[in-house]
Write a protein that holds these residues in place. Structure first.
Motif, PDB file in Angstrom:
ATOM      1  N   ASN A  24      31.268  45.982  31.789  1.00 55.24           N
ATOM      2  CA  ASN A  24      32.138  46.805  32.633  1.00 55.24           C
ATOM      3  C   ASN A  24      33.376  46.006  33.026  1.00 55.24           C
ATOM      4  OD1 ASN A  24      30.410  49.241  33.216  1.00 55.24           O
ATOM      5  ND2 ASN A  24      29.018  47.587  33.785  1.00 55.24           N
ATOM      6  N   MET A  25      34.533  46.486  32.615  1.00 55.53           N
ATOM      7  CA  MET A  25      35.753  45.742  32.895  1.00 55.53           C
ATOM      8  C   MET A  25      36.469  46.282  34.133  1.00 55.53           C
ATOM      9  SD  MET A  25      37.332  44.458  29.342  1.00 55.53           S
ATOM     10  CE  MET A  25      37.527  45.984  28.470  1.00 55.53           C
ATOM     11  N   TYR A  26      37.252  45.405  34.750  1.00 56.57           N
ATOM     12  CA  TYR A  26      38.077  45.768  35.897  1.00 56.57           C
ATOM     13  C   TYR A  26      39.372  44.985  35.808  1.00 56.57           C
ATOM     14  CZ  TYR A  26      36.914  41.244  37.920  1.00 56.57           C
ATOM     15  OH  TYR A  26      36.776  39.893  38.143  1.00 56.57           O
ATOM     16  N   GLY A  27      40.383  45.439  36.520  1.00 55.18           N
ATOM     17  CA  GLY A  27      41.650  44.724  36.568  1.00 55.18           C
ATOM     18  C   GLY A  27      42.826  45.676  36.463  1.00 55.18           C
ATOM     19  N   PHE A  32      41.797  53.262  40.204  1.00 56.16           N
ATOM     20  CA  PHE A  32      41.357  52.834  41.520  1.00 56.16           C
ATOM     21  C   PHE A  32      41.209  54.018  42.462  1.00 56.16           C
ATOM     22  CE2 PHE A  32      43.011  48.906  39.775  1.00 56.16           C
ATOM     23  CZ  PHE A  32      42.050  48.002  40.166  1.00 56.16           C
ATOM     24  N   ASP A  33      40.540  55.067  42.015  1.00 51.98           N
ATOM     25  CA  ASP A  33      40.258  56.193  42.891  1.00 51.98           C
ATOM     26  C   ASP A  33      38.777  56.531  42.782  1.00 51.98           C
ATOM     27  OD1 ASP A  33      39.872  58.516  40.857  1.00 51.98           O
ATOM     28  OD2 ASP A  33      41.782  57.607  40.279  1.00 51.98           O
ATOM     29  N   GLU A  34      38.271  57.187  43.796  1.00 56.38           N
ATOM     30  CA  GLU A  34      36.830  57.449  43.852  1.00 56.38           C
ATOM     31  C   GLU A  34      36.334  58.338  42.725  1.00 56.38           C
ATOM     32  OE1 GLU A  34      35.139  58.308  47.719  1.00 56.38           O
ATOM     33  OE2 GLU A  34      36.954  57.490  48.646  1.00 56.38           O
ATOM     34  N   GLU A  35      37.176  59.222  42.215  1.00 61.30           N
ATOM     35  CA  GLU A  35      36.739  60.179  41.200  1.00 61.30           C
ATOM     36  C   GLU A  35      36.685  59.585  39.789  1.00 61.30           C
ATOM     37  OE1 GLU A  35      35.624  63.239  41.930  1.00 61.30           O
ATOM     38  OE2 GLU A  35      35.927  62.699  44.024  1.00 61.30           O
ATOM     39  N   ARG A  36      37.614  58.713  39.437  1.00 62.79           N
ATOM     40  CA  ARG A  36      37.725  58.236  38.052  1.00 62.79           C
ATOM     41  C   ARG A  36      37.355  56.776  37.851  1.00 62.79           C
ATOM     42  NH1 ARG A  36      43.301  59.392  35.554  1.00 62.79           N
ATOM     43  NH2 ARG A  36      42.144  58.821  33.710  1.00 62.79           N
ATOM     44  N   SER A  37      37.248  56.002  38.912  1.00 66.14           N
ATOM     45  CA  SER A  37      37.070  54.562  38.751  1.00 66.14           C
ATOM     46  C   SER A  37      35.615  54.187  38.553  1.00 66.14           C
ATOM     47  CB  SER A  37      37.606  53.840  39.981  1.00 66.14           C
ATOM     48  OG  SER A  37      36.785  54.101  41.084  1.00 66.14           O
ATOM     49  N   HIS A  38      35.432  52.962  38.085  1.00 68.70           N
ATOM     50  CA  HIS A  38      34.110  52.354  38.112  1.00 68.70           C
ATOM     51  C   HIS A  38      33.831  51.989  39.568  1.00 68.70           C
ATOM     52  CE1 HIS A  38      35.326  51.430  33.880  1.00 68.70           C
ATOM     53  NE2 HIS A  38      34.097  51.873  33.687  1.00 68.70           N
ATOM     54  N   LEU A  40      33.386  49.167  41.041  1.00 72.72           N
ATOM     55  CA  LEU A  40      34.156  48.047  41.571  1.00 72.72           C
ATOM     56  C   LEU A  40      35.575  48.466  41.946  1.00 72.72           C
ATOM     57  CD1 LEU A  40      34.045  45.068  42.286  1.00 72.72           C
ATOM     58  CD2 LEU A  40      34.759  44.547  39.963  1.00 72.72           C
ATOM     59  N   GLY A  41      36.237  49.254  41.098  1.00 71.71           N
ATOM     60  CA  GLY A  41      37.584  49.735  41.399  1.00 71.71           C
ATOM     61  C   GLY A  41      37.619  50.591  42.645  1.00 71.71           C
ATOM     62  N   ALA A  42      36.631  51.463  42.800  1.00 72.70           N
ATOM     63  CA  ALA A  42      36.576  52.331  43.980  1.00 72.70           C
ATOM     64  C   ALA A  42      36.351  51.514  45.251  1.00 72.70           C
ATOM     65  CB  ALA A  42      35.470  53.373  43.822  1.00 72.70           C
ATOM     66  N   ILE A  43      35.502  50.506  45.172  1.00 74.37           N
ATOM     67  CA  ILE A  43      35.250  49.656  46.339  1.00 74.37           C
ATOM     68  C   ILE A  43      36.518  48.887  46.708  1.00 74.37           C
ATOM     69  CG2 ILE A  43      33.971  47.629  47.148  1.00 74.37           C
ATOM     70  CD1 ILE A  43      31.577  48.705  45.469  1.00 74.37           C
ATOM     71  N   ILE A  44      37.194  48.341  45.708  1.00 71.42           N
ATOM     72  CA  ILE A  44      38.442  47.617  45.973  1.00 71.42           C
ATOM     73  C   ILE A  44      39.444  48.536  46.653  1.00 71.42           C
ATOM     74  CG2 ILE A  44      40.465  46.551  44.874  1.00 71.42           C
ATOM     75  CD1 ILE A  44      38.466  45.373  42.794  1.00 71.42           C
ATOM     76  N   MET A  45      39.583  49.761  46.157  1.00 68.57           N
ATOM     77  CA  MET A  45      40.542  50.695  46.743  1.00 68.57           C
ATOM     78  C   MET A  45      40.162  51.037  48.187  1.00 68.57           C
ATOM     79  SD  MET A  45      43.328  52.231  46.846  1.00 68.57           S
ATOM     80  CE  MET A  45      43.916  51.779  45.240  1.00 68.57           C
ATOM     81  N   LYS A  46      38.881  51.241  48.453  1.00 68.91           N
ATOM     82  CA  LYS A  46      38.460  51.532  49.821  1.00 68.91           C
ATOM     83  C   LYS A  46      38.812  50.380  50.760  1.00 68.91           C
ATOM     84  CE  LYS A  46      34.694  54.742  49.184  1.00 68.91           C
ATOM     85  NZ  LYS A  46      33.600  55.234  49.990  1.00 68.91           N
ATOM     86  N   ILE A  47      38.616  49.157  50.298  1.00 71.84           N
ATOM     87  CA  ILE A  47      38.912  47.989  51.127  1.00 71.84           C
ATOM     88  C   ILE A  47      40.418  47.865  51.350  1.00 71.84           C
ATOM     89  CG2 ILE A  47      38.831  45.459  51.201  1.00 71.84           C
ATOM     90  CD1 ILE A  47      36.060  45.739  49.754  1.00 71.84           C
TER      91      ILE A  47
END
Length: 105
Positions: A24-27, A32-38, A40-47
Motif C-alpha cells: 500500500n503506497m502513500y505520498g 487525501f479524502d475520506e471517500e477515495r483515500s487509503h 493512511l491518507g484519510a488519517i493524515i488529512m483528518k490530522i
C-alpha cells in the motif's frame, strides 16, 4: 494476477518478466479524502484538518486493528527503477518493509 499473467505471456509469447509486488503506497499524488483515500491518507488529512482548525482531537473510525504494510511512493518508484536491472525470473518480489503496521500504531 501478476504471476499468472507473467507465466501466460512467457508460455505463449516467450516474454520473460519480473514480478514486483508493491505494498500500500502513500505520498504526493495520493487521494487525501475520506471517500477515495487509503486509510493512511484519510488519517493524515483528518490530522491536518484538526491542526488547521485548532481541534484538540481527531476521531478515527474502527478498532485500529487492521494491519497493513505501507510504502512511500518514491520508494516504490525507486524499486521499479532498480527492478529494470534484475534478471527475469518467475519469483514474486515483495517490495516493502516486510512488516505490517496496525492502523492504531
Amino acid at each position: 494476477m501478476s504471476l499468472i499473467g507473467s507465466y501466460a505471456y512467457q508460455k505463449q509469447f516467450g516474454l520473460v518478466t519480473i514480478n514486483l509486488i508493491l505494498s500500500n503506497m502513500y505520498g504526493p499524488g495520493d487521494h487525501f479524502d475520506e471517500e477515495r483515500s487509503h486509510a493512511l491518507g484519510a488519517i493524515i488529512m483528518k490530522i491536518v484538518k484538526a491542526k488547521l482548525t485548532n481541534k484538540p482531537d481527531v476521531s478515527i473510525w474502527g478498532t485500529g486493528s487492521p494491519v497493513r504494510e505501507w510504502l512511500y511512493v518514491d520508494d516504490g518508484a525507486e524499486a521499479m527503477i532498480r527492478g529494470l536491472d534484475l534478471k527475469p525470473n518467475s519469483d514474486i518480489i515483495n517490495i516493502g518493509v516486510g512488516r505490517g503496521i496496525s492502523i492504531l500504531e
